[in-house]
Enzyme design. Structure first.
Site, PDB file in Angstrom:
ATOM      1  N   TRP A  59      -2.138   8.820   3.259  1.00 13.21           N
ATOM      2  CA  TRP A  59      -2.931  10.029   2.997  1.00 13.21           C
ATOM      3  C   TRP A  59      -4.194   9.771   2.196  1.00 13.21           C
ATOM      4  O   TRP A  59      -4.973  10.679   1.967  1.00 13.21           O
ATOM      5  CB  TRP A  59      -2.073  11.046   2.237  1.00 13.21           C
TER       6      TRP A  59
ATOM      7  N   LYS B 199       0.274   8.581  13.936  1.00  8.20           N
ATOM      8  CA  LYS B 199       1.046   9.466  13.047  1.00  8.20           C
ATOM      9  C   LYS B 199       0.372   9.499  11.675  1.00  8.20           C
ATOM     10  O   LYS B 199       0.427   8.549  10.910  1.00  8.20           O
ATOM     11  CB  LYS B 199       2.497   9.006  12.856  1.00  8.20           C
TER      12      LYS B 199
ATOM     13  N   SER C 274       2.861   1.959   1.939  1.00  5.87           N
ATOM     14  CA  SER C 274       3.501   1.246   0.839  1.00  5.87           C
ATOM     15  C   SER C 274       4.243  -0.001   1.338  1.00  5.87           C
ATOM     16  O   SER C 274       4.645  -0.075   2.506  1.00  5.87           O
ATOM     17  CB  SER C 274       4.496   2.174   0.141  1.00  5.87           C
TER      18      SER C 274
ATOM     19  N   TYR D 229      12.626  -2.037  11.720  1.00  9.75           N
ATOM     20  CA  TYR D 229      12.634  -1.240  12.963  1.00  9.75           C
ATOM     21  C   TYR D 229      12.314  -2.137  14.153  1.00  9.75           C
ATOM     22  O   TYR D 229      12.911  -2.031  15.220  1.00  9.75           O
ATOM     23  CB  TYR D 229      11.583  -0.128  12.914  1.00  9.75           C
TER      24      TYR D 229
ATOM     25  N   GLU E  78      -0.691  -3.314   6.411  1.00 12.82           N
ATOM     26  CA  GLU E  78      -1.675  -3.231   5.318  1.00 12.82           C
ATOM     27  C   GLU E  78      -0.989  -2.461   4.206  1.00 12.82           C
ATOM     28  O   GLU E  78      -0.791  -1.249   4.311  1.00 12.82           O
ATOM     29  CB  GLU E  78      -2.926  -2.481   5.776  1.00 12.82           C
TER      30      GLU E  78
ATOM     31  N   CYS F 160      -5.655   1.444  -2.096  1.00 12.90           N
ATOM     32  CA  CYS F 160      -4.763   0.288  -2.036  1.00 12.90           C
ATOM     33  C   CYS F 160      -5.294  -0.891  -2.837  1.00 12.90           C
ATOM     34  O   CYS F 160      -4.534  -1.615  -3.453  1.00 12.90           O
ATOM     35  CB  CYS F 160      -4.534  -0.104  -0.595  1.00 12.90           C
TER      36      CYS F 160
ATOM     37  N   GLU G  98       2.609  -0.868  -8.383  1.00 17.84           N
ATOM     38  CA  GLU G  98       1.434  -0.108  -7.972  1.00 17.84           C
ATOM     39  C   GLU G  98       1.591   1.335  -8.460  1.00 17.84           C
ATOM     40  O   GLU G  98       2.522   2.025  -8.053  1.00 17.84           O
ATOM     41  CB  GLU G  98       1.335  -0.138  -6.448  1.00 17.84           C
TER      42      GLU G  98
HETATM   43  P1  TAP Z   1       3.939   5.516   2.549  1.00 15.09           P
HETATM   44  O1  TAP Z   1       4.836   6.428   1.847  1.00 15.09           O
HETATM   45  O2  TAP Z   1       4.346   4.137   2.803  1.00 15.09           O
HETATM   46  O3  TAP Z   1       3.575   6.253   3.917  1.00 15.09           O
HETATM   47  C1  TAP Z   1       2.736   5.692   4.892  1.00 15.09           C
HETATM   48  C2  TAP Z   1       3.094   6.263   6.234  1.00 15.09           C
HETATM   49  O4  TAP Z   1       4.438   5.874   6.559  1.00 15.09           O
HETATM   50  C3  TAP Z   1       3.060   7.792   6.271  1.00 15.09           C
HETATM   51  O5  TAP Z   1       2.612   8.215   7.522  1.00 15.09           O
HETATM   52  C4  TAP Z   1       4.529   8.128   6.047  1.00 15.09           C
HETATM   53  O6  TAP Z   1       4.900   9.406   6.525  1.00 15.09           O
HETATM   54  C5  TAP Z   1       5.212   7.030   6.829  1.00 15.09           C
HETATM   55  N1  TAP Z   1       6.595   6.827   6.398  1.00 15.09           N
HETATM   56  C6  TAP Z   1       7.155   7.138   5.200  1.00 15.09           C
HETATM   57  N2  TAP Z   1       8.469   6.817   5.198  1.00 15.09           N
HETATM   58  C7  TAP Z   1       8.742   6.308   6.412  1.00 15.09           C
HETATM   59  C8  TAP Z   1       9.929   5.804   7.020  1.00 15.09           C
HETATM   60  N3  TAP Z   1      11.095   5.768   6.383  1.00 15.09           N
HETATM   61  N4  TAP Z   1       9.851   5.347   8.287  1.00 15.09           N
HETATM   62  C9  TAP Z   1       8.680   5.385   8.954  1.00 15.09           C
HETATM   63  N5  TAP Z   1       7.537   5.867   8.447  1.00 15.09           N
HETATM   64  C10 TAP Z   1       7.559   6.312   7.177  1.00 15.09           C
HETATM   65  O7  TAP Z   1       2.520   5.412   1.822  1.00 15.09           O
HETATM   66  P2  TAP Z   1       1.640   6.592   1.233  1.00 15.09           P
HETATM   67  O8  TAP Z   1       2.330   7.145   0.043  1.00 15.09           O
HETATM   68  O9  TAP Z   1       1.227   7.532   2.327  1.00 15.09           O
HETATM   69  O10 TAP Z   1       0.317   5.787   0.809  1.00 15.09           O
HETATM   70  C11 TAP Z   1       0.274   5.045  -0.340  1.00 15.09           C
HETATM   71  C12 TAP Z   1       0.534   3.579  -0.072  1.00 15.09           C
HETATM   72  O11 TAP Z   1      -0.318   3.099   0.967  1.00 15.09           O
HETATM   73  C13 TAP Z   1       0.212   2.720  -1.264  1.00 15.09           C
HETATM   74  O12 TAP Z   1       1.214   1.753  -1.446  1.00 15.09           O
HETATM   75  C14 TAP Z   1      -1.100   2.039  -0.876  1.00 15.09           C
HETATM   76  O13 TAP Z   1      -1.347   0.824  -1.500  1.00 15.09           O
HETATM   77  C15 TAP Z   1      -0.928   1.875   0.583  1.00 15.09           C
HETATM   78  N6  TAP Z   1      -2.237   1.707   1.238  1.00 15.09           N
HETATM   79  C16 TAP Z   1      -2.598   0.464   1.677  1.00 15.09           C
HETATM   80  C17 TAP Z   1      -3.836   0.283   2.262  1.00 15.09           C
HETATM   81  C18 TAP Z   1      -4.226  -1.092   2.735  1.00 15.09           C
HETATM   82  S1  TAP Z   1      -5.488  -1.205   3.709  1.00 15.09           S
HETATM   83  N7  TAP Z   1      -3.584  -2.145   2.373  1.00 15.09           N
HETATM   84  C19 TAP Z   1      -4.719   1.344   2.405  1.00 15.09           C
HETATM   85  C20 TAP Z   1      -4.329   2.574   1.941  1.00 15.09           C
HETATM   86  C21 TAP Z   1      -3.066   2.757   1.358  1.00 15.09           C
HETATM   87  P3  TAP Z   1       5.018  10.619   5.451  1.00 15.09           P
HETATM   88  O14 TAP Z   1       3.668  10.839   4.965  1.00 15.09           O
HETATM   89  O15 TAP Z   1       5.539  11.752   6.243  1.00 15.09           O
HETATM   90  O16 TAP Z   1       5.970  10.167   4.385  1.00 15.09           O
END
Ligand code: TAP
Length: 496
Positions: A167, A191, A245, A255, A267, A301, A400
């Site tokens: 997000w 998604k 994450s 999966y 990423e 990130c 983090e």
């Molecule tokens: P996550 O909770 O990991 O969610 C990322 C995506 O995965 C969302 O679409 C989420 O859906 C989905 N997801 C969550 N649980 C899942 C499951 N059990 N099975 C399959 N898909 C699942 O991350 P976030 O909170 O949205 O974003 C923050 C994280 O993203 C941080 O760790 C940040 O560092 C990382 N990030 C990394 C980068 C790069 S380029 N390295 C860039 C931006 C962010 P829902 O939203 O419905 O939970």
């Protein structure tokens, strides 16, 4: 359009009718279950839309559409110049719809409208344009194999690619997945994150207007454990490009192993070290350190969340940081001069505040900020925060936080700073401030991170690869390297 006032944006927000249905096979449709989930405005805590909650049945419908489109050749077999023209039209439409897309992004994520207008929307359009431009410029290879054979090495699309994204930069990260996947001729399912689906649905509308054939681009909003997991486990998806994450990234590898061994691009998270030496341009470094941790409220990130500062200049540097913490004070995201808006959710605010308290229990002290603010607005705001006295084995230095919290660590010798920087499960990015050119190059080599900035932070371009070492993931977004995960290499050997 940047001349709009806070009042103008507010009245535009009142008339906005965001798309809330999934986009599958060229049509906006409800989830088969009929279920929805709320999209909140982090600046006010209000619900702005009820969005279709897709689950495994909807994902399956999207995969079938994507597969049909892929096998029919309606996209991959177009002449390169024609495919390029569609993606260029799409990029153009994103630019034409700048105010609406920026507003959607701001309402859905709480980020400042100034940033959505000047960074998020233009960067997404630029990424799609850049990949469109590659379509009729990338040549395949012929392996040097003597006169009696012709050995061709060609890239082919893998088939159906899914993007599962977070997000924090919904449009930008979507464009990093869409660009290479569609330029290579794949079909795609996106998604978005539960907290930020609205701009992806607007992208779908614009894709259709640009002439992308039905089924080539689908958007399935939904919850991670439902839509996300269904994507991970689907037997007919060939590759997943995941940003999020480290914890969920790990699940995508599982999966894949449990289903069809689909390729997984990861990423993931970071805990980027920002080393500042005593001989650096400290004033300039302070500005960069401030933006590196506080831009987008640290929900980045590669946020520079560990400042590793030479002990002799620590106090002076903190004084240089203070005015930046005041200048980057969070405000109403719809006020055009606001630089920082609200954190994404109430739960996330609690989580970040929990880390500030944890840091104090671990022995660190709050030197700047640390308080929740803006409760009168109803949203989720936190002051730019600095923790001093942090040791690298504390959880606030290792985990983090994904919020506006800078952990300050100290060093005497540069080797110590490098050791601290590398002592992390993450390796997404790092930065070094120093004036000596050979120290800069030597240290940059020693830092274990996918991107190392010297005398800068977060300078970025779509033509430079971006991704992590260690548990920050593998594979690269951006640049031509992003094609690796969405293409197969085929060797065709012809005996002459
Ligand atoms: P996550 O909770 O990991 O969610 C990322 C995506 O995965 C969302 O679409 C989420 O859906 C989905 N997801 C969550 N649980 C899942 C499951 N059990 N099975 C399959 N898909 C699942 O991350 P976030 O909170 O949205 O974003 C923050 C994280 O993203 C941080 O760790 C940040 O560092 C990382 N990030 C990394 C980068 C790069 S380029 N390295 C860039 C931006 C962010 P829902 O939203 O419905 O939970």
């Amino acid at each position: 359009m940047t001349s709009l006032t806070q009042t103008d944006w507010r009245s535009l927000a009142r008339t906005l009718r965001p798309r809330r249905q999934a986009f599958i096979d060229g049509r906006f449709v409800d989830a088969l279950s009929g279920r929805t989930f709320p999209a909140y405005n982090p600046a006010t805590g209000e619900v702005i839309a009820e969005v279709a909650a897709c689950d495994a049945a909807d994902v399956d419908r999207a995969v079938r559409a994507a597969r049909r489109a892929f096998e029919s050749g309606v996209w991959r077999d177009l002449k390169p110049a024609e495919r390029k023209a569609v993606l260029l039209r799409w990029a153009g439409l994103i630019r034409e719809n700048l105010p609406e897309l920026a507003l959607l992004e701001t309402l859905d994520t709480g980020k400042a409208i100034k940033e959505s207008l000047s960074v998020d929307v233009p960067s997404a359009a630029a990424a799609i344009q850049w990949y469109a431009e590659t379509i009729d410029k990338l040549y395949d290879e012929i392996a040097p194999n003597g006169p009696s054979s012709l050995v061709m090495v060609t890239r082919e699309p893998v088939g159906v690619v899914a993007g599962v994204i977070p997000w924090n930069y919904p449009l930008i990260i979507a464009s990093w997945k869409i660009g290479p996947a569609l330029a290579a001729g794949n079909s795609m399912i996106l998604k978005p994150a539960e907290e930020a689906s609205l701009s992806a649905l607007k992208l779908a509308e614009l894709a259709q207007e640009a002439g992308l054939p039905d089924g080539v681009f689908n958007v399935v909003p939904g919850l991670g454990p439902e839509a996300g997991q269904a994507i991970g486990l689907h037997p007919d998806i060939d590759a997943v490009l995941f940003t999020g994450s480290t914890e969920v990234g790990r699940k995508f590898l599982e999966y894949s192993a449990r289903s069809n061994l689909k390729r997984v691009g990861l990423e993931l998270g970071g805990k980027s070290p920002h080393i500042v030496t005593a001989d650096a341009d400290l004033e300039k470094a302070a500005m960069y350190v401030a933006y590196a941790i506080w831009y987008n409220l640290g929900q980045t990130c590669n946020a520079g969340s560990r400042l590793i500062i030479e002990q002799s200049v620590k106090e002076r540097f903190l004084e240089l940081l203070r005015p930046w913490a005041q200048r980057l004070y969070p405000g109403d995201p719809l006020e055009p001069t606001t630089e920082l808006g609200a954190l994404i959710s109430a739960e996330h605010l609690d989580r970040v505040r929990g880390y500030i308290e944890l840091g104090q229990r671990e022995g660190a002290e709050v030197a700047i900020g640390g308080r929740q603010i803006g409760q009168e607005r109803g949203g989720w705001y936190l002051e730019p925060t600095v923790l001093v006295g942090v040791k690298n084995d504390m959880r606030v230095a290792r985990e983090e936080i994904f919020g506006p919290v800078l952990s300050v660590l100290e060093f005497d010798r540069l080797e110590e700073a490098v050791a601290i920087a590398n002592d992390s499960p993450y390796g997404l990015a790092a930065a070094l401030w120093c004036r000596d050119i050979s120290t800069a190059h030597r240290t940059a080599r020693q830092l274990r991170a996918g991107t190392v900035w010297v005398n800068a932070f977060d300078h970025t371009s779509i033509n430079a690869p971006f991704g992590g070492y260690k548990q920050s993931g593998h594979g690269r977004d951006k640049s031509l390297h992003a094609f690796d995960k969405v293409t197969e290499l085929k060797t065709t050997w012809v005996e002459l």
